[in-house]
Design an enzyme around this catalytic site. Structure first.
Site, PDB file in Angstrom:
ATOM      1  N   GLY A  66       0.802  -1.065   0.046  1.00 61.89           N
ATOM      2  CA  GLY A  66       0.088   0.162  -0.060  1.00 61.89           C
ATOM      3  C   GLY A  66       0.936   1.193  -0.161  1.00 61.89           C
ATOM      4  N   GLY A  68       4.337   0.955   0.435  1.00 63.95           N
ATOM      5  CA  GLY A  68       5.705   0.579   0.348  1.00 63.95           C
ATOM      6  C   GLY A  68       6.809   0.703   1.457  1.00 63.95           C
ATOM      7  CD  GLU A  71       4.583  -2.997   1.487  1.00 65.84           C
ATOM      8  OE1 GLU A  71       3.504  -3.572   1.958  1.00 65.84           O
ATOM      9  OE2 GLU A  71       4.880  -1.798   1.714  1.00 65.84           O
ATOM     10  CG  HIS A  98      24.428   9.598  -4.144  1.00 67.58           C
ATOM     11  ND1 HIS A  98      23.835  10.805  -3.590  1.00 67.58           N
ATOM     12  CD2 HIS A  98      24.856   9.986  -5.155  1.00 67.58           C
ATOM     13  CE1 HIS A  98      24.125  11.780  -4.258  1.00 67.58           C
ATOM     14  NE2 HIS A  98      24.892  11.090  -5.456  1.00 67.58           N
ATOM     15  CG  ASN A  99      21.887   5.346  -1.102  1.00 68.69           C
ATOM     16  OD1 ASN A  99      20.685   6.255  -1.417  1.00 68.69           O
ATOM     17  ND2 ASN A  99      22.590   5.775  -0.001  1.00 68.69           N
TER      18      ASN A  99
END
Length: 149
Positions: A66, A68, A71, A98-99
């Site tokens: 719904g 995120g 999740e 960046h990640n």
């Protein structure tokens, strides 16, 4: 790319839309579930999608619900998963650049299907920049090792 998709009931319709979109784009879709709009709890589907990435069975994963948010949290419980909640293009780009995010979370009640496709397309196309960001990933991995023993 091999993309694992996991969702709960709230994300099911969007999962089906994105699975078709990915298939049309030549990607291999690994459907983790769920398989209907019947109410289910999301953690098992999100963790399974993240585990597929960490195990090398998928290159990336997408988890949907719904909002995120839950999740993303569930996927991030998997050691080695770097899940990012990206309900807009800017965050999708930065999560990869960046990640080096390997799991994309989105909210099906937040993001319209057309925007979700754009977010996913950008997220898949954006490479990790490395450089000054690489040591930060190692620092996060070190935290995981310390916490999980």
């Amino acid at each position: 790319m091999r993309i694992a998709l996991g969702s709960d009931h709230a994300g099911y319709s969007l999962k089906e839309i994105l699975a078709a979109f990915l298939g049309e784009g030549g990607h291999e879709v690994i459907d983790i579930g769920t398989d209907s709009e019947e109410a289910v709890d999301y953690p098992r589907f999100c963790a399974a999608a993240a585990r597929a990435v960490v195990a090398g069975e998928a290159d990336r994963a997408v988890v949907l619900g719904g909002s995120g948010q839950g999740e993303q949290m569930a996927a991030n419980k998997v050691r080695g998963a770097r899940a990012a909640l990206c309900n807009d293009l800017h965050l999708a780009r930065l999560s990869r650049l960046h990640n080096d995010a390997n799991v994309l979370a989105m909210g099906a009640r937040i993001v319209a299907p057309v925007m979700a496709r754009e977010i996913l397309e950008l997220w898949l196309a954006t490479p990790f920049e490395g450089g000054r960001h690489a040591p930060r990933l190692e620092q996060m991995a070190q935290i995981e090792r310390e916490e999980l023993g």
